[in-house]
Write an enzyme that holds these catalytic residues in place. Structure first.
Site, PDB file in Angstrom:
ATOM      1  N   CYS A 114      54.873  41.572  48.698  1.00 58.01           N
ATOM      2  CA  CYS A 114      54.122  41.732  50.015  1.00 58.01           C
ATOM      3  C   CYS A 114      54.602  40.829  50.978  1.00 58.01           C
ATOM      4  O   CYS A 114      54.681  40.879  52.133  1.00 58.01           O
ATOM      5  CB  CYS A 114      52.665  41.303  49.768  1.00 58.01           C
ATOM      6  SG  CYS A 114      51.867  42.495  48.478  1.00 58.01           S
ATOM      7  N   HIS A 254      50.223  38.983  56.436  1.00 53.33           N
ATOM      8  CA  HIS A 254      50.147  39.966  55.462  1.00 53.33           C
ATOM      9  C   HIS A 254      48.485  40.192  55.345  1.00 53.33           C
ATOM     10  O   HIS A 254      47.994  39.269  55.347  1.00 53.33           O
ATOM     11  CB  HIS A 254      50.869  39.478  54.073  1.00 53.33           C
ATOM     12  CG  HIS A 254      50.283  40.598  53.254  1.00 53.33           C
ATOM     13  ND1 HIS A 254      50.691  41.827  53.208  1.00 53.33           N
ATOM     14  CD2 HIS A 254      49.725  40.426  51.759  1.00 53.33           C
ATOM     15  CE1 HIS A 254      50.150  42.514  52.072  1.00 53.33           C
ATOM     16  NE2 HIS A 254      49.432  41.660  51.289  1.00 53.33           N
ATOM     17  N   ASN A 284      45.750  47.130  52.303  1.00 54.33           N
ATOM     18  CA  ASN A 284      46.816  46.424  51.848  1.00 54.33           C
ATOM     19  C   ASN A 284      48.268  47.166  51.705  1.00 54.33           C
ATOM     20  O   ASN A 284      48.094  47.784  50.712  1.00 54.33           O
ATOM     21  CB  ASN A 284      46.368  45.129  50.683  1.00 54.33           C
ATOM     22  CG  ASN A 284      47.986  44.640  50.237  1.00 54.33           C
ATOM     23  OD1 ASN A 284      48.845  44.585  50.539  1.00 54.33           O
ATOM     24  ND2 ASN A 284      47.548  43.623  49.261  1.00 54.33           N
TER      25      ASN A 284
HETATM   26  N1  COA Z   1      33.254  47.406  43.814  1.00 56.68           N
HETATM   27  C1  COA Z   1      32.083  46.950  43.229  1.00 56.68           C
HETATM   28  N2  COA Z   1      32.306  45.712  42.527  1.00 56.68           N
HETATM   29  C2  COA Z   1      33.182  45.247  42.508  1.00 56.68           C
HETATM   30  C3  COA Z   1      34.342  45.658  42.810  1.00 56.68           C
HETATM   31  C4  COA Z   1      34.422  46.905  43.582  1.00 56.68           C
HETATM   32  N3  COA Z   1      35.497  47.555  44.212  1.00 56.68           N
HETATM   33  N4  COA Z   1      35.487  45.151  42.401  1.00 56.68           N
HETATM   34  C5  COA Z   1      35.074  44.170  41.513  1.00 56.68           C
HETATM   35  N5  COA Z   1      33.577  43.979  41.613  1.00 56.68           N
HETATM   36  C6  COA Z   1      32.784  43.218  41.100  1.00 56.68           C
HETATM   37  C7  COA Z   1      33.330  42.667  39.816  1.00 56.68           C
HETATM   38  O1  COA Z   1      33.207  43.429  38.700  1.00 56.68           O
HETATM   39  C8  COA Z   1      32.427  41.422  39.832  1.00 56.68           C
HETATM   40  O2  COA Z   1      31.204  41.598  39.273  1.00 56.68           O
HETATM   41  P1  COA Z   1      30.683  40.666  38.071  1.00 56.68           P
HETATM   42  O3  COA Z   1      30.339  39.433  38.839  1.00 56.68           O
HETATM   43  O4  COA Z   1      29.336  41.448  37.518  1.00 56.68           O
HETATM   44  O5  COA Z   1      31.776  40.310  36.935  1.00 56.68           O
HETATM   45  C9  COA Z   1      31.900  41.140  41.239  1.00 56.68           C
HETATM   46  O6  COA Z   1      32.548  42.354  41.829  1.00 56.68           O
HETATM   47  C10 COA Z   1      32.834  39.963  41.871  1.00 56.68           C
HETATM   48  O7  COA Z   1      34.159  40.083  41.412  1.00 56.68           O
HETATM   49  P2  COA Z   1      35.445  39.204  41.983  1.00 56.68           P
HETATM   50  O8  COA Z   1      36.725  39.774  41.249  1.00 56.68           O
HETATM   51  O9  COA Z   1      35.185  37.895  41.859  1.00 56.68           O
HETATM   52  O10 COA Z   1      35.216  39.441  43.586  1.00 56.68           O
HETATM   53  P3  COA Z   1      36.076  38.736  44.403  1.00 56.68           P
HETATM   54  O11 COA Z   1      35.316  38.241  45.675  1.00 56.68           O
HETATM   55  O12 COA Z   1      37.164  37.757  44.092  1.00 56.68           O
HETATM   56  O13 COA Z   1      36.705  40.010  45.417  1.00 56.68           O
HETATM   57  C11 COA Z   1      39.046  40.920  45.655  1.00 56.68           C
HETATM   58  C12 COA Z   1      37.807  40.685  44.618  1.00 56.68           C
HETATM   59  C13 COA Z   1      40.186  41.632  44.780  1.00 56.68           C
HETATM   60  C14 COA Z   1      38.580  41.633  46.690  1.00 56.68           C
HETATM   61  C15 COA Z   1      39.624  39.429  45.896  1.00 56.68           C
HETATM   62  O14 COA Z   1      39.659  38.645  44.673  1.00 56.68           O
HETATM   63  C16 COA Z   1      40.956  39.409  46.634  1.00 56.68           C
HETATM   64  O15 COA Z   1      41.248  39.817  47.684  1.00 56.68           O
HETATM   65  N6  COA Z   1      41.807  38.799  45.977  1.00 56.68           N
HETATM   66  C17 COA Z   1      43.196  38.638  46.371  1.00 56.68           C
HETATM   67  C18 COA Z   1      43.865  40.001  46.837  1.00 56.68           C
HETATM   68  C19 COA Z   1      45.325  39.422  47.359  1.00 56.68           C
HETATM   69  O16 COA Z   1      45.520  38.522  47.994  1.00 56.68           O
HETATM   70  N7  COA Z   1      46.283  40.311  46.822  1.00 56.68           N
HETATM   71  C20 COA Z   1      47.637  39.675  46.782  1.00 56.68           C
HETATM   72  C21 COA Z   1      48.413  39.795  47.949  1.00 56.68           C
HETATM   73  S1  COA Z   1      49.283  41.136  47.897  1.00 56.68           S
END
Ligand code: COA
Length: 327
Positions: A114, A254, A284
């Site tokens: 990215c 980004h 993204n």
């Molecule tokens: N829909 C519904 N629930 C979802 C889900 C979806 N699409 N994806 C994950 N969940 C659930 C998980 O299973 C988890 O459930 P649990 O608490 O019962 O285990 C809960 O939501 C929280 O998951 P978590 O991974 O802690 O969520 P988050 O708030 O961290 O959000 C991302 C997840 C991926 C959106 C976030 O972590 C993120 O944006 N990460 C960085 C992405 C990034 O920068 N990429 C790299 C650069 S390219």
């Protein structure tokens, strides 16, 4: 006055088909509400079979060349930032070179996930400062949808396809690229990876069975690393230019998650209107996100002469970096 790299034109191209959060609700156990609040994404564009990476890249390049008033045969160099090339060989850059008829241009791809567009921009800047007459086409282009496990709700809601391009040259003017900073930390590579389909784990039924052809991400960990790295590289750029947060007119980061953008803005003391956000439309798009945003801001007339723009990116590898510009 020293030579600076200036932008002559920008362009972007998105696939025809839009996939909304509501559409995704039908495939995986997710909801429009969860995706909007946790990521800021409302929809993303998904390439069809004919919309290859090189096709998207070429279309975005044509738009940037049009705006720049530069003919393909006048290009000296084409650099494409991508991690989803049409094929290992030839490079996307060579496919674009051929499609455009850029007869005298050198062409190569850069893979820095990215952050790829900022890596490519930094390389172009070095070439141009060496020879200010060079005309360089820098593209960020991705078809990430082909590397997504559409049954994995933790990743499939995040990514989209698209391409953005810039045409650059040099000028003895007090504007253009002012600084570039690049970083990496390979020790954290496992947190965001596509393990298979390279030469270490080639295509075998076993690798496909394991799903190693798809993006795997420890989202929560990546989130924390991204905020930290983006903040630190932003301060590094400010310091290098003798700027404070107040000197930044526009932050183009980004686009990975709206919460990352908001946190970054808070930590740099930037008001909401100084942070460019378009993640709701595209998701993204990896290396394409910054050039798509630049083009959008440019065509909306936001990029007025003298504007201080800070570009920052973070991605798998990990890689991160910044480019500071005066428009
Ligand atoms: N829909 C519904 N629930 C979802 C889900 C979806 N699409 N994806 C994950 N969940 C659930 C998980 O299973 C988890 O459930 P649990 O608490 O019962 O285990 C809960 O939501 C929280 O998951 P978590 O991974 O802690 O969520 P988050 O708030 O961290 O959000 C991302 C997840 C991926 C959106 C976030 O972590 C993120 O944006 N990460 C960085 C992405 C990034 O920068 N990429 C790299 C650069 S390219």
């Amino acid at each position: 006055m020293s030579i600076h790299t200036i932008v002559l034109g920008t362009g972007a191209y998105l696939p025809k088909s839009v996939l909304t959060n509501k559409d995704l609700e039908k495939c995986v156990n997710t909801s429009d509400e969860w995706i909007r609040t946790r990521t800021g994404i409302h929809q993303r564009y998904i390439a069809n079979e004919k919309e290859t990476n090189s096709y998207l890249a070429t279309q975005s390049a044509r738009r940037a060349l049009d705006m720049a008033g530069v003919q393909p045969q006048d290009l000296d160099l084409i650099i494409v930032a991508t991690m989803t090339p049409d094929m290992p060989m030839p490079s996307v850059a060579c496919l674009v070179q051929n499609a455009l008829g850029a007869k005298k241009a050198g062409a190569f791809d850069v893979q820095a996930t990215c952050s790829g567009f900022l890596y490519a921009l930094s390389i172009a800047d070095k070439f141009i400062r060496d020879n200010r007459r060079m005309k360089v086409l820098v593209i960020g282009s991705e078809v990430l949808s082909r590397r997504i496990n559409w049954e994995d709700r933790t990743t499939c809601v995040l990514f989209g396809d698209g391409a953005g391009a810039t045409v650059l040259t040099g000028a003895r003017e007090d504007r253009g690229i002012l600084s570039t900073h690049l970083h990496s930390d390979g020790s954290l590579g496992d947190l965001l990876t596509i393990r298979g389909l390279g030469t270490a784990h080639p295509v075998t039924p076993e690798i496909l069975e394991r799903g190693w052809q798809y993006i795997e991400m420890q989202g929560r960990e990546v989130f924390k690393c991204a905020v930290k790295a983006l903040e630190s590289v932003a301060w590094e750029a400010l310091e290098a230019n003798g700027w404070t947060g107040d000197d930044v007119d526009l932050l183009i980061s980004h686009q990975a998650n709206i919460r990352i953008l908001n946190l970054l803005g808070e930590r740099l003391g930037l008001p909401r209107e100084k942070i460019f956000i378009n993640i709701h439309k595209y998701g993204n798009t990896s290396a394409a996100s910054i050039p798509i945003a630049l083009d959008e801001a440019n065509r909306k007339g936001i990029l007025i002469p003298g504007l201080h723009i800070l570009l920052v990116a973070f991605g798998g590898g990990f890689t991160w970096g910044s480019v500071a510009m005066r428009w």
